[in-house]
Write a protein that holds these residues in place. Structure first.
Motif, PDB file in Angstrom:
ATOM      1  N   GLY A  68       0.897  -1.247  -0.064  1.00 35.14           N
ATOM      2  CA  GLY A  68       0.044  -0.201   0.085  1.00 35.14           C
ATOM      3  C   GLY A  68       0.645   1.355   0.030  1.00 35.14           C
ATOM      4  O   GLY A  68       0.323   2.161   0.285  1.00 35.14           O
ATOM      5  N   ARG A  71      -0.661   4.373  -2.049  1.00 37.03           N
ATOM      6  CA  ARG A  71      -1.800   4.995  -1.329  1.00 37.03           C
ATOM      7  C   ARG A  71      -1.530   5.488  -0.176  1.00 37.03           C
ATOM      8  O   ARG A  71      -2.016   6.710   0.325  1.00 37.03           O
ATOM      9  CB  ARG A  71      -2.701   3.864  -1.218  1.00 37.03           C
ATOM     10  CG  ARG A  71      -3.270   3.362  -2.863  1.00 37.03           C
ATOM     11  CD  ARG A  71      -3.963   2.064  -2.548  1.00 37.03           C
ATOM     12  NE  ARG A  71      -3.053   0.903  -2.507  1.00 37.03           N
ATOM     13  CZ  ARG A  71      -3.605  -0.329  -2.062  1.00 37.03           C
ATOM     14  NH1 ARG A  71      -4.829  -0.608  -2.227  1.00 37.03           N
ATOM     15  NH2 ARG A  71      -2.653  -1.319  -2.036  1.00 37.03           N
ATOM     16  N   ASP A 133     -11.277   7.209   3.922  1.00 38.12           N
ATOM     17  CA  ASP A 133     -11.198   5.819   3.530  1.00 38.12           C
ATOM     18  C   ASP A 133      -9.758   5.545   2.646  1.00 38.12           C
ATOM     19  O   ASP A 133      -9.240   6.207   1.879  1.00 38.12           O
ATOM     20  CB  ASP A 133     -12.281   5.431   2.473  1.00 38.12           C
ATOM     21  CG  ASP A 133     -13.924   5.493   3.122  1.00 38.12           C
ATOM     22  OD1 ASP A 133     -13.699   5.137   4.221  1.00 38.12           O
ATOM     23  OD2 ASP A 133     -14.740   5.966   2.637  1.00 38.12           O
ATOM     24  N   ILE A 135      -9.067   3.472   0.045  1.00 38.10           N
ATOM     25  CA  ILE A 135      -9.334   3.712  -1.064  1.00 38.10           C
ATOM     26  C   ILE A 135     -10.255   5.127  -1.456  1.00 38.10           C
ATOM     27  O   ILE A 135     -11.491   5.129  -1.018  1.00 38.10           O
ATOM     28  CB  ILE A 135      -9.904   2.608  -2.023  1.00 38.10           C
ATOM     29  CG1 ILE A 135      -9.156   1.481  -1.713  1.00 38.10           C
ATOM     30  CG2 ILE A 135     -10.147   2.721  -3.364  1.00 38.10           C
ATOM     31  CD1 ILE A 135      -7.707   1.313  -2.225  1.00 38.10           C
ATOM     32  N   ASP A 136      -9.528   6.091  -1.740  1.00 40.28           N
ATOM     33  CA  ASP A 136     -10.378   7.553  -2.101  1.00 40.28           C
ATOM     34  C   ASP A 136     -10.423   7.635  -3.563  1.00 40.28           C
ATOM     35  O   ASP A 136      -9.659   7.613  -4.256  1.00 40.28           O
ATOM     36  CB  ASP A 136      -9.323   8.629  -1.318  1.00 40.28           C
ATOM     37  CG  ASP A 136      -9.865   9.772  -1.352  1.00 40.28           C
ATOM     38  OD1 ASP A 136     -10.506  10.362  -2.353  1.00 40.28           O
ATOM     39  OD2 ASP A 136      -9.917  10.541  -0.318  1.00 40.28           O
ATOM     40  N   ALA A 144      -3.928   4.773  -7.034  1.00 43.02           N
ATOM     41  CA  ALA A 144      -4.755   3.587  -6.691  1.00 43.02           C
ATOM     42  C   ALA A 144      -4.320   2.319  -7.069  1.00 43.02           C
ATOM     43  O   ALA A 144      -4.725   1.204  -6.341  1.00 43.02           O
ATOM     44  CB  ALA A 144      -6.210   3.790  -7.364  1.00 43.02           C
ATOM     45  N   ALA A 168      -4.764  -4.430 -10.476  1.00 46.04           N
ATOM     46  CA  ALA A 168      -5.148  -4.960  -9.224  1.00 46.04           C
ATOM     47  C   ALA A 168      -4.639  -6.020  -8.760  1.00 46.04           C
ATOM     48  O   ALA A 168      -4.551  -6.339  -7.488  1.00 46.04           O
ATOM     49  CB  ALA A 168      -6.717  -4.637  -9.298  1.00 46.04           C
TER      50      ALA A 168
END
Length: 451
Positions: A68, A71, A133, A135-136, A144, A168
């Motif tokens: 992450g 992010r 959050d 994931i914004d 992302a 992803a």
């Protein structure tokens, strides 16, 4: 040394210390070339007292932060907070693990080996992060997807409409696949049952007829079945690439980027130890590792040869029925395994890699016999290392043409019980983590015309 259980606070402190070591190395310019997993192992090595549960917990939080990184960094930057080890760990605990309520107890002077208590700025940071959050919707696409911005266009050209799905998938944890050695263990279901008897659960891989996918990562080197050469660890995509080489008994095969020998193992088994595989590599350590694997698998038709970085193919011109190039590449198709490698790649490094790929194709072009094949493989999802490079090569090699990889799949993988060939694009095959469940592999089979 006697093991004892670390407190949750001590585990967090260990992660912060490992991240601090990495930050210091980065500032000194010595981080590049050392992977995140090596830093984690070094940090755990200093804590020999830690039990397996502690090591697993430290590793879990460490890898969450690595996966992450972009992010978490974006969140910190958006509230003008420096991206230091404590802040990024706090962001992970709040945004990824929802542990904000427990932070005053975890960062405490009253607990041995705990991180130092939160100061006023850190407490304010936690309060701001609690409103967000992970994931914004405001995140740029490359943030992302945890992808280098400068590589987005190249990835889009390689993945097309599957871009979001595949990038992803490359953010998730990779599975562990093992492959039977057909010379010693021809039935993968029997291997699955043998492993299950040792408490290691798995199921047959969907596409490769040789593989078993384990339900969780497990240490395998101490198993008798591994020591006896009944199986080896190999991603399903790599298994498929090796099978598509279609090496047959009696052939002369050149594996010109042999590495640790994963594909040579498969090809030699399919050749029933008849014929010859010339395994070339400029890395002596990798070749030595391949020798150990070959001996364990009872394979004796592989000749290993250490070559210089710039080696000559003069004595091997026109000698081989198959020339296999598992080319040096970005490794972008394996970035779910080497999570931090995406941030260590530069445009200058990629340009050098692509130059090497083009050179290797030209070497293979000279080494293959008329009627033989060149099999070009990269563990990449970038168009510049796959379709674009092959099209450029074919434009200047009139005696080489694309072979029908779907037919080859049917004659090799399909014939021994594998799954159906995934869709090809202009005769080129891209195996994908999201669609196919494999690492990202690009494979082109090139046929040398009979003269």
């Amino acid at each position: 040394m006697e093991k004892f259980i670390m407190t949750p606070a001590a585990r967090i402190a260990a992660v912060i210390e490992i991240l601090a070591d990495m930050q210091l190395a980065s500032a000194a310019g010595t981080l590049l070339g050392r992977q995140a997993g090596q830093w984690l192992r070094a940090g755990l090595q200093r804590r020999r007292y830690a039990g397996s549960g502690d090591r697993a917990a430290v590793g879990d939080l460490f890898w969450k932060i690595q996966r992450g990184r972009a992010r978490l960094g974006w969140h910190l930057a958006s509230i003008n907070a420096p991206e230091n080890p404590r802040n990024i760990t706090l962001a992970a605990l709040v945004l990824m693990e929802q542990k904000s309520a427990a932070l005053p107890q975890l960062f405490s002077a009253e607990i041995a080996h705990a991180p130092a208590p939160l100061d006023d700025r850190e407490a304010a940071l936690v309060a701001m992060l609690e409103t967000r959050d992970f994931i914004d919707p405001a995140m740029p696409e490359h943030i992302a997807l945890e992808w280098p911005e400068w590589l987005m266009a190249d990835a889009k050209a390689g993945l097309g409409d599957g871009l979001m799905r595949e990038l992803a998938a490359l953010m998730t944890e990779a599975p562990t696949d093992v492959r039977i050695n057909p010379l010693k263990q021809p039935d993968r279901r029997r291997l699955r049952d043998q492993l299950a008897g040792r408490g290691i659960k798995g199921h047959p891989t969907r596409l490769s007829p040789l593989g078993v996918r384990l339900e969780k990562r497990t240490r395998l080197e101490d198993l008798q079945e591994w020591k006896a050469g009944l199986f080896d660890v190999q991603d399903e995509g790599s298994q498929l690439a090796a099978l598509l080489c279609d090496a047959r008994p009696g052939m002369q095969v050149a594996d010109i980027c042999a590495g640790a020998g994963g594909k040579s193992l498969v090809m030699a088994a399919k050749m029933e130890n008849k014929g010859r595989i010339l395994a070339l590599d400029p890395d002596a350590e990798r070749l030595e590792k391949s020798g150990e694997r070959l001996r364990r698998a009872a394979i004796h038709n592989v000749e290993r040869k250490l070559v210089a970085e710039k080696w000559s193919n003069r004595s091997w011109r026109g000698k081989f029925d198959r020339v296999v190039i598992d080319a040096p590449c970005s490794g972008s198709g394996t970035w779910r395994r080497q999570v931090d490698a995406r941030w260590q790649l530069t445009s200058e490094k990629l340009d050098k890699i692509k130059d090497t790929q083009a050179i290797l194709l030209e070497k293979a072009r000279a080494m293959v016999v008329p009627g033989g094949r060149i099999i070009y493989i990269t563990c990449s999802v970038l168009a510049s290392e796959g379709a674009d490079l092959i099209k450029q090569f074919l434009a200047n090699a009139p005696e080489i043409e694309l072979a029908d990889i779907t037919d080859i799949w049917g004659d090799t993988i399909g014939k021994i019980g594998g799954g159906a060939c995934p869709p090809t694009n202009d005769g080129l095959l891209q195996l994908l983590p999201g669609r196919d469940g494999t690492d990202g592999f690009f494979i082109a089979v090139l046929q040398a015309r009979l003269r």
